[in-house]
Design a protein around this motif. Structure first.
Motif, PDB file in Angstrom:
ATOM      1  N   VAL A  94       1.178  -1.444   0.116  1.00 11.58           N
ATOM      2  CA  VAL A  94      -0.339   0.232  -0.044  1.00 11.58           C
ATOM      3  C   VAL A  94       0.770   1.216  -0.306  1.00 11.58           C
ATOM      4  CG1 VAL A  94      -1.472   1.495   1.216  1.00 11.58           C
ATOM      5  CG2 VAL A  94      -1.729  -1.211   0.787  1.00 11.58           C
ATOM      6  N   VAL A  95       1.041   2.109  -0.789  1.00 11.45           N
ATOM      7  CA  VAL A  95       1.511   3.708  -1.365  1.00 11.45           C
ATOM      8  C   VAL A  95       0.538   4.554  -1.329  1.00 11.45           C
ATOM      9  CG1 VAL A  95       3.262   4.717  -1.827  1.00 11.45           C
ATOM     10  CG2 VAL A  95       3.358   2.014  -2.376  1.00 11.45           C
ATOM     11  N   PRO A  96       0.362   5.510  -0.011  1.00 14.84           N
ATOM     12  CA  PRO A  96      -0.239   6.671   0.065  1.00 14.84           C
ATOM     13  C   PRO A  96       0.816   7.512  -0.701  1.00 14.84           C
ATOM     14  CG  PRO A  96       1.330   6.309   2.029  1.00 14.84           C
ATOM     15  CD  PRO A  96       1.697   5.767   1.474  1.00 14.84           C
ATOM     16  N   HIS A 177      -8.558  -2.634   1.358  1.00 14.34           N
ATOM     17  CA  HIS A 177      -9.082  -2.776   0.109  1.00 14.34           C
ATOM     18  C   HIS A 177      -7.812  -3.833  -0.069  1.00 14.34           C
ATOM     19  CE1 HIS A 177     -11.823   0.685   0.536  1.00 14.34           C
ATOM     20  NE2 HIS A 177     -12.343  -0.322  -0.219  1.00 14.34           N
ATOM     21  N   SER A 178      -7.104  -4.769   0.647  1.00 12.58           N
ATOM     22  CA  SER A 178      -6.042  -5.256   0.367  1.00 12.58           C
ATOM     23  C   SER A 178      -6.627  -6.763   0.499  1.00 12.58           C
ATOM     24  CB  SER A 178      -4.633  -5.041   1.321  1.00 12.58           C
ATOM     25  OG  SER A 178      -4.546  -3.700   0.786  1.00 12.58           O
ATOM     26  N   ARG A 179      -5.667  -7.878  -0.187  1.00 17.64           N
ATOM     27  CA  ARG A 179      -6.435  -8.809  -0.787  1.00 17.64           C
ATOM     28  C   ARG A 179      -4.989  -9.998  -0.090  1.00 17.64           C
ATOM     29  NH1 ARG A 179      -6.819  -9.745  -7.049  1.00 17.64           N
ATOM     30  NH2 ARG A 179      -5.356  -7.689  -7.161  1.00 17.64           N
ATOM     31  N   GLY A 180      -3.643  -9.405   0.716  1.00 17.47           N
ATOM     32  CA  GLY A 180      -2.284  -9.900   0.649  1.00 17.47           C
ATOM     33  C   GLY A 180      -2.643 -10.572   2.003  1.00 17.47           C
ATOM     34  N   GLU A 181      -1.731 -11.530   2.038  1.00 17.99           N
ATOM     35  CA  GLU A 181      -1.824 -12.969   3.367  1.00 17.99           C
ATOM     36  C   GLU A 181      -0.468 -11.835   3.954  1.00 17.99           C
ATOM     37  OE1 GLU A 181       0.752 -16.307   4.515  1.00 17.99           O
ATOM     38  OE2 GLU A 181      -0.213 -16.238   1.985  1.00 17.99           O
ATOM     39  N   LEU A 182       0.772 -11.142   3.514  1.00 20.25           N
ATOM     40  CA  LEU A 182       1.269  -9.635   4.078  1.00 20.25           C
ATOM     41  C   LEU A 182       1.047  -8.666   4.008  1.00 20.25           C
ATOM     42  CD1 LEU A 182       4.540 -11.909   3.951  1.00 20.25           C
ATOM     43  CD2 LEU A 182       3.016 -12.227   6.125  1.00 20.25           C
ATOM     44  N   ILE A 183       0.773  -7.416   4.631  1.00 26.82           N
ATOM     45  CA  ILE A 183       0.403  -6.548   3.876  1.00 26.82           C
ATOM     46  C   ILE A 183       1.458  -5.742   4.535  1.00 26.82           C
ATOM     47  CG2 ILE A 183      -1.539  -4.403   3.947  1.00 26.82           C
ATOM     48  CD1 ILE A 183      -3.264  -6.785   4.497  1.00 26.82           C
ATOM     49  N   LEU A 184       2.057  -4.726   3.043  1.00 30.24           N
ATOM     50  CA  LEU A 184       3.746  -3.838   3.805  1.00 30.24           C
ATOM     51  C   LEU A 184       2.704  -2.545   3.529  1.00 30.24           C
ATOM     52  CD1 LEU A 184       6.612  -3.218   3.940  1.00 30.24           C
ATOM     53  CD2 LEU A 184       6.483  -2.964   1.285  1.00 30.24           C
ATOM     54  N   PHE A 185       3.064  -1.288   4.198  1.00 26.40           N
ATOM     55  CA  PHE A 185       2.916  -0.049   3.443  1.00 26.40           C
ATOM     56  C   PHE A 185       4.080   0.437   3.517  1.00 26.40           C
ATOM     57  CE2 PHE A 185       1.662   0.910   7.979  1.00 26.40           C
ATOM     58  CZ  PHE A 185       2.536   2.184   8.483  1.00 26.40           C
ATOM     59  N   ALA A 186       4.503   1.130   2.188  1.00 28.27           N
ATOM     60  CA  ALA A 186       5.756   2.221   2.250  1.00 28.27           C
ATOM     61  C   ALA A 186       5.578   3.451   1.503  1.00 28.27           C
ATOM     62  CB  ALA A 186       6.172   0.907   0.945  1.00 28.27           C
ATOM     63  N   ASP A 187       6.276   4.069   1.945  1.00 31.21           N
ATOM     64  CA  ASP A 187       6.278   6.086   1.414  1.00 31.21           C
ATOM     65  C   ASP A 187       7.161   5.783  -0.071  1.00 31.21           C
ATOM     66  OD1 ASP A 187       5.555   6.767   3.901  1.00 31.21           O
ATOM     67  OD2 ASP A 187       7.357   7.596   4.698  1.00 31.21           O
ATOM     68  N   GLY A 258       8.149   5.288   7.288  1.00 34.97           N
ATOM     69  CA  GLY A 258       7.557   4.404   6.715  1.00 34.97           C
ATOM     70  C   GLY A 258       7.256   3.516   6.078  1.00 34.97           C
ATOM     71  N   PHE A 259       7.555   2.448   6.392  1.00 32.54           N
ATOM     72  CA  PHE A 259       7.991   1.056   5.787  1.00 32.54           C
ATOM     73  C   PHE A 259       7.374  -0.002   6.811  1.00 32.54           C
ATOM     74  CE2 PHE A 259      10.991  -2.198   3.432  1.00 32.54           C
ATOM     75  CZ  PHE A 259      10.359  -1.968   2.699  1.00 32.54           C
ATOM     76  N   LYS A 260       6.665  -0.648   7.144  1.00 29.21           N
ATOM     77  CA  LYS A 260       6.448  -1.148   8.091  1.00 29.21           C
ATOM     78  C   LYS A 260       4.995  -2.271   7.388  1.00 29.21           C
ATOM     79  CE  LYS A 260       5.499   1.914  11.965  1.00 29.21           C
ATOM     80  NZ  LYS A 260       6.000   3.667  10.939  1.00 29.21           N
ATOM     81  N   ILE A 261       5.209  -3.390   7.862  1.00 24.82           N
ATOM     82  CA  ILE A 261       4.626  -5.146   7.257  1.00 24.82           C
ATOM     83  C   ILE A 261       3.810  -5.710   8.035  1.00 24.82           C
ATOM     84  CG2 ILE A 261       6.802  -6.221   8.573  1.00 24.82           C
ATOM     85  CD1 ILE A 261       5.351  -8.073   5.224  1.00 24.82           C
ATOM     86  N   PHE A 262       2.661  -5.639   8.357  1.00 28.32           N
ATOM     87  CA  PHE A 262       1.612  -6.662   9.046  1.00 28.32           C
ATOM     88  C   PHE A 262       1.144  -7.950   8.598  1.00 28.32           C
ATOM     89  CE2 PHE A 262       1.584  -2.198   9.989  1.00 28.32           C
ATOM     90  CZ  PHE A 262       1.412  -1.566  10.768  1.00 28.32           C
ATOM     91  N   THR A 263       1.126  -9.549   9.544  1.00 32.60           N
ATOM     92  CA  THR A 263       0.013 -10.260   8.807  1.00 32.60           C
ATOM     93  C   THR A 263      -1.491  -9.106   8.548  1.00 32.60           C
ATOM     94  OG1 THR A 263       0.135 -10.515  11.581  1.00 32.60           O
ATOM     95  CG2 THR A 263       1.593 -11.619  10.334  1.00 32.60           C
ATOM     96  N   ARG A 264      -1.998 -10.734   7.961  1.00 30.91           N
ATOM     97  CA  ARG A 264      -3.383  -9.851   7.375  1.00 30.91           C
ATOM     98  C   ARG A 264      -4.019  -9.785   9.009  1.00 30.91           C
ATOM     99  NH1 ARG A 264      -5.683  -9.460   3.086  1.00 30.91           N
ATOM    100  NH2 ARG A 264      -8.112  -9.403   2.439  1.00 30.91           N
TER     101      ARG A 264
END
Length: 342
Positions: A94-96, A177-187, A258-264
């Protein structure tokens, strides 16, 4: 007499302090707690390379029974949202983006090249990039659509917000609105070396518990000089580290990277309960991780200062104000969290 004057002075000073605190709280509630950016009022739409508009439902087909935007009363989510559904991809990025016309192209190029090479090595690896255009006034939207056209809407989706809702709100909408098993947001500025996601994934395997886990990319714990930052940014990190330790109870040295990852499952708990929509949202997210007992760790990444930073002194003051009120609002019930069962 002099004693009376002292008492009157103390009372007046106390009144000013109380009035100031009340002002901050009222302003904070109006701007954040009642923010329409977290409601369907400013629900984003997905724009295809040909200019057509759709909901998330058109992407996942049978996963969603309807593309309508009516609220689901039993789950408290929009029918367009996908986060409450099982994962259908390995990774969501996810990229804002707000006025990132000049910087987002290089970031997307680096990200997609890495992800495509990884997919070639492992055919089972699937991914998507969700760019959330946060009411940009430049050509950010057109720039992203160029890459969506080149690589396909299935891999690169553009969510368009008509108004600027803030970085925290943009990330929240993208994740939901994401579908991933892992979700990362990045700048969008590309300051973080994207291939360092492997460091986050490796660390995540070490800390994950009962499907829950979060890893924060950190410039502060780097052992080399790869994370060069200005004195201003170093000062902000120091202040935020101190505050987040006191408020969240989590010893995270670099809360604002701005580089964090989460499990779903972690994202399913945290982001429906998020309230802060702008710069201090990271602290809100980390506090919620603590609340839901989600293991959080950080690992060093390669990072470089990119021209065009939107952080200002007044922005920092606003972040500190928000941070000091976050825990109070949760403790006294001004804000509520979604239950684990919901």
């Amino acid at each position: 007499d002099s004693m009376s004057l002292v008492v009157i002075g103390v009372l007046l000073a106390s009144g000013v302090v109380v009035a100031f605190v009340v002002h901050l709280i009222v302003r904070f509630v109006n701007n954040v707690s009642q923010s329409k950016c977290f409601s369907n009022t400013h629900e984003g739409s997905f724009i295809h390379p040909d200019g057509s508009v759709s909901s998330s439902a058109s992407v996942v087909g049978k996963q969603v029974t309807s593309g309508k935007t009516n609220s689901n009363q039993s789950t408290g989510v929009s029918n367009q949202e996908l986060l409450h559904l099982p994962a259908s991809l390995k990774l969501s990025v996810v990229v804002p983006a707000y006025n990132e016309e000049k910087r987002i192209g290089a970031m997307l190029e680096e990200t997609i090249q890495y992800l495509e090479k990884r997919r070639e090595k492992d055919p089972k690896f699937t991914y998507e990039i969700v760019v959330v255009n946060d009411g940009s006034k430049d050509r950010t939207r057109d720039k992203v659509l160029e890459y969506s056209k080149k690589y396909g809407f299935e891999k690169l989706r553009l969510m368009n917000l008509k108004v600027n809702c803030g970085k925290g709100a943009a990330i929240n909408k993208g994740i939901r609105h994401s579908r991933g098993e892992l979700i990362l947001f990045a700048d969008a500025d590309g300051a973080s070396k994207f291939s360092d996601i492997e460091k986050l994934e490796k660390k995540l395997k070490d800390v994950i518990r009962n499907g829950l886990g979060c890893v924060v990319g950190s410039r502060y714990v780097a052992k080399d000089n790869s994370a060069e930052r200005t004195a201003f940014r170093k000062f902000i990190s120091l202040v935020f580290h101190t505050l987040v330790t006191l408020i969240c109870g989590a010893d995270i040295k670099d809360t604002q990277c701005g580089f964090k990852i989460f499990t779903r499952p972690s994202a399913q708990l945290v982001f429906p309960s998020q309230h802060v929509d702008r710069w201090a949202f990271d602290i809100d997210v980390l506090y919620l991780c603590t609340f839901f007992r989600i293991p959080v760790a950080e690992t060093a990444i390669t990072w470089q200062e990119i021209e065009g930073s939107k952080i200002t002194v007044f922005g920092v003051i606003g972040m500190v104000r928000d941070i000091l009120l976050i825990r109070l609002f949760y403790i006294f019930g001004v804000w509520f969290t979604k239950s684990k069962s919901s």
